[in-house]
Design a protein around this motif. Structure first.
Motif, short mmCIF file in Angstrom:
data_model
loop_
_atom_site.label_atom_id
_atom_site.label_comp_id
_atom_site.label_asym_id
_atom_site.label_seq_id
_atom_site.Cartn_x
_atom_site.Cartn_y
_atom_site.Cartn_z
N LEU A 1 0.84 -1.20 -0.02
CA LEU A 1 0.02 0.01 0.12
C LEU A 1 0.80 1.13 -0.11
O LEU A 1 1.97 1.21 0.76
CB LEU A 1 -0.92 0.09 1.24
N GLN A 2 0.27 2.41 -0.76
CA GLN A 2 1.20 3.39 -0.81
C GLN A 2 0.49 4.79 -0.24
O GLN A 2 -0.69 4.67 -0.66
CB GLN A 2 1.71 3.67 -2.16
N SER A 3 1.01 5.30 0.52
CA SER A 3 0.30 6.78 1.01
C SER A 3 0.84 8.15 0.19
O SER A 3 0.01 9.28 0.31
CB SER A 3 0.58 6.80 2.50
N LYS A 4 1.90 8.10 -0.36
CA LYS A 4 2.28 9.13 -1.17
C LYS A 4 3.28 8.63 -2.38
O LYS A 4 3.77 7.67 -2.15
CB LYS A 4 2.81 10.18 -0.40
N ARG A 5 3.64 9.47 -3.02
CA ARG A 5 4.85 9.50 -4.16
C ARG A 5 5.65 10.67 -3.98
O ARG A 5 5.24 11.77 -3.69
CB ARG A 5 4.22 9.37 -5.33
N GLY A 6 6.69 10.35 -4.52
CA GLY A 6 7.56 11.68 -4.45
C GLY A 6 8.74 11.56 -3.08
O GLY A 6 8.24 11.10 -2.08
N CYS A 7 9.79 11.92 -3.07
CA CYS A 7 10.64 12.08 -2.05
C CYS A 7 11.32 13.35 -1.95
O CYS A 7 12.17 13.84 -2.85
CB CYS A 7 11.58 10.91 -2.03
N ALA A 8 11.44 14.02 -0.83
CA ALA A 8 12.18 15.46 -0.59
C ALA A 8 13.40 15.42 0.12
O ALA A 8 14.31 16.28 -0.02
CB ALA A 8 11.32 16.32 0.39
N PHE A 9 13.83 14.05 0.23
CA PHE A 9 15.19 13.76 0.85
C PHE A 9 16.09 13.68 -0.56
O PHE A 9 15.66 13.65 -1.69
CB PHE A 9 15.29 12.40 1.41
N ARG A 10 17.40 14.00 -0.07
CA ARG A 10 18.53 14.36 -1.23
C ARG A 10 19.53 12.89 -1.06
O ARG A 10 20.84 13.44 -1.42
CB ARG A 10 18.77 15.58 -1.20
#
Length: 265
Positions: free
Chosen positions: A4-13
């Motif tokens: 199950l996924q609650s979001k997409r994208g990642c702000a970490f670098r």
């Protein structure tokens, strides 16, 4: 176990990770009520366990708390787990998660050397890892830590530092992966290009791994393997054929979820 996924994208670098390049750096949040509805549908379809496949479930702390509270309100009755970053968290964060059914915390720790965490561009340091770990244990959760060794600046000293700090983590299991694959669109690609370890024509469809200047992958593997000894809660690589056979037997006997909890010492 279903995903199950609650979001997409990642702000970490993180220097090695292609997720921001694939999914974008901006979070696209799924409404917590929708996530909970999907979770209930998966439970009704026969799921015995859910794994949150977000690159890091708590990369948006406020949203992850809202999802957990939505699970609790919807009366989700099966346990769940996910990947978490050991960043600074509210003191009651994991208690809220546990009350909502969280059972397993898989920390993407990668190193326990501040030098390497900085080189990996991680948004946390060693003390943050210890704090998050204790918070998870206090909430009654099973914890695991994943290490990724052999990045830029790795040396015998940084490996020893990570292993010494690992000895201070109680009631957990750790997974060690030696060698970091170079992916286009990552900071590691730029570093490897600048250091002339690859060039613009290098075919990265075939796995190419970064080689640090001060230590070889073979030396890292030897250091970790010797420190691990016979301890079953120190896993180097995937664990090999023996581990795969054990997991298969446990699944046959009806065990579900992340089976590493049975290795915790």
């Amino acid at each position: 176990m279903l995903n199950l996924q609650s979001k997409r994208g990642c702000a970490f670098r993180c220097v090695y990770c292609p997720y921001p390049h694939i999914e974008g750096r901006k979070h696209r949040l799924i409404d917590p009520q929708e996530v909970a509805r999907t979770a209930l549908e998966l439970e009704a379809a026969g799921a015995k366990y859910l794994f949150l496949t977000d690159s890091a479930f708590n990369s948006d702390i406020e949203h992850s708390l809202a999802v957990a509270k939505a699970f609790q309100k919807a009366r989700l009755s099966i346990p769940w787990g996910g990947f978490f970053a050991p960043v600074r968290l509210p003191a009651d964060y994991f208690t809220v998660m546990a009350d909502a059914g969280l059972a397993h915390v898989e920390f993407g720790t990668e190193a326990l050397s501040d030098i390497m965490l900085k080189n990996y561009r991680k948004p946390f340091r060693v003390q943050d890892v210890f704090t998050a770990h204790e918070q998870a244990l206090d909430a009654g959760l099973h914890t695991a830590h994943y290490f990724l060794l052999g990045g830029p600046g790795e040396s015998a000293d940084t490996i020893n530092e990570s292993l010494e700090h690992r000895e201070q983590l109680k009631k957990t299991v750790t997974f060690y992966f030696v060698g970091i694959r170079i992916y286009p669109g990552t900071g590691l690609y730029d570093i490897a290009l600048k250091e002339e370890k690859i060039n613009a024509a290098t075919d990265l469809l075939q796995p190419v791994f970064y080689e640090p200047d001060l230590i070889t992958q073979e030396q890292i593997d030897k250091m970790v393997t010797e420190r691990a000894g016979n301890r079953i809660n120190w896993i180097v690589g995937s664990g090999g054929a023996r581990a795969a056979e054990t997991v298969s037997k446990m699944h046959t006997r009806g065990y579900v979820g992340p089976l590493w909890e049975y290795l915790i010492r």
